[in-house]
Design an enzyme around this catalytic site. Structure first.
Site, short mmCIF file in Angstrom:
data_model
loop_
_atom_site.label_atom_id
_atom_site.label_comp_id
_atom_site.label_asym_id
_atom_site.label_seq_id
_atom_site.Cartn_x
_atom_site.Cartn_y
_atom_site.Cartn_z
N THR A 75 0.84 -1.37 -0.10
CA THR A 75 0.12 -0.17 -0.17
C THR A 75 0.79 1.29 0.02
O THR A 75 2.09 1.13 0.53
CB THR A 75 -0.78 0.07 1.20
OG1 THR A 75 -1.75 -0.91 1.30
CG2 THR A 75 -1.76 1.29 1.67
N GLY B 261 -11.18 -2.68 2.70
CA GLY B 261 -9.92 -2.36 4.08
C GLY B 261 -9.98 -0.89 4.59
O GLY B 261 -11.03 -0.41 4.38
N GLY C 254 -5.78 -4.51 7.14
CA GLY C 254 -6.79 -3.32 7.40
C GLY C 254 -7.74 -3.53 8.43
O GLY C 254 -8.48 -2.54 8.83
N1 ASP Z 1 -4.05 -1.68 4.52
C1 ASP Z 1 -4.29 -2.47 3.52
C2 ASP Z 1 -5.68 -3.15 3.56
O1 ASP Z 1 -5.91 -3.81 4.45
C3 ASP Z 1 -3.40 -3.25 2.89
C4 ASP Z 1 -1.86 -3.06 3.25
O2 ASP Z 1 -1.61 -1.96 3.64
O3 ASP Z 1 -0.88 -3.82 2.91
O4 ASP Z 1 -6.53 -3.13 2.51
#
Ligand code: ASP
Length: 307
Positions: free
Chosen positions: A173, A203, A227
């Protein structure tokens, strides 16, 4: 697990996700990731240096990382369980609390631009799915065939996860936080979500208060990690609350939530935070977090693990 100490005089900071475990990183890949982080920082800094808005700086920095196949956002997005790419993004400004986000979009080349457009051109904060794709097209944003988001590396990763039947956080991300010359903070986050996620899963990244928040009275935050935990613990907003109502400094507020609340609960991840005085802090409870910052006088630093 680590928390960087405060770095003063920062105008823009970014993250490129939790990243690979240190043992899986190669020197060649590290060089490429650092180069893209640096390009992103410089794109955002160019906006701030000429007196532009923190929102524009955040957007410019994130577009660079969305266009890179190395991060799980835009071009490099991971696949859902059924082999699609569904992208989420959000952006927020800390003075007026204006915010915009999109979730589950499949054809918008740069979801961060769509989040910004939702903020500025609708009465709403969030648009989702096919309706958001259609609306973005009608506003003139660049639309791509969903195949644009297909990359061999992410596809192979999904196939391996399907074999092992596990959901997986893939680690890339992107996010940015910035402070402009008018002392206005902004934050933004963009992601492909978690690899092998269920169709329709959303997420924390497009959720204002979970993956993204900006408040001029405290700080701007962008998060990365598992998330569901970031939503349950309202991570970004909790950090702001500690600063705003308890006077906790930015690095301690970030640590309190990431190390002492999220970690015991089983939530992996981290945040980059920039306070209204230009103090930058990062905290993550994993092996590393791709990140970088640029100071008022243009000094660039990129970091992948504890260094
Ligand atoms: N936070 C993101 C999600 O859960 C994934 C990540 O940050 O790797 O969609």
């Amino acid at each position: 697990m680590a928390a960087d100490s405060i770095v003063p005089d920062v105008v823009l900071a970014i993250h490129g996700g939790i990243g690979l475990d240190k043992k899986d990183m190669t020197p060649e890949l590290a060089v490429k990731i650092r180069a893209d982080l640096e390009t992103s920082l410089k794109a955002g800094y160019a906006v701030i240096a000429k007196g532009g808005d923190s929102l524009d700086a955040v957007q410019a920095a994130i577009v660079v990382m969305e266009d890179s196949p190395l991060f799980n956002a835009g071009k490099g997005a991971v696949f859902t369980h059924d082999g699609r790419n569904e992208l989420d993004a959000s952006i927020m400004e800390g003075k007026t609390k204006r915010a915009g986000s999109v979730a589950g979009v499949t054809t918008i080349k740069n979801p961060i631009l769509a989040a910004r457009a939702v903020m500025e051109r609708t009465k709403h904060v969030m648009l989702i799915g096919a309706a958001a794709d259609g609306w973005a097209k009608s506003t003139g944003l660049e639309i791509v065939d969903p195949k644009y988001f297909w990359t061999e590396q992410r596809w192979n990763q999904l196939q391996e996860q399907l074999r092992k039947e596990k959901e997986h956080r893939d680690h890339g991300t992107v996010g940015a936080v910035a402070l402009d010359q008018r002392q206005v903070l902004a934050a933004g986050t963009s992601t492909g979500g978690m690899s092998n996620k269920q169709y329709g899963r959303v997420g924390d990244s497009p959720i204002i208060g979970a993956g993204t928040y900006a408040d001029n009275a405290a700080c701007a935050i962008s998060a990365t990690g598992h998330g569901e935990y970031f939503i349950r613990h309202a991570v970004a907003h909790s950090i702001v609350d500690l600063m705003k109502y308890k006077g906790v400094p930015v690095n301690e507020a970030a640590d309190e939530v990431i190390q002492r609340t999220l970690k015991p609960a089983g939530g992996e991840g981290g945040v980059v935070c920039l306070d209204h005085r230009g103090n930058f802090a990062a905290s993550y409870n994993t092996d590393g977090m791709y990140r970088g910052y640029i100071t008022r006088d243009g000094r660039v630093q990129t970091l992948l693990y504890e260094e």
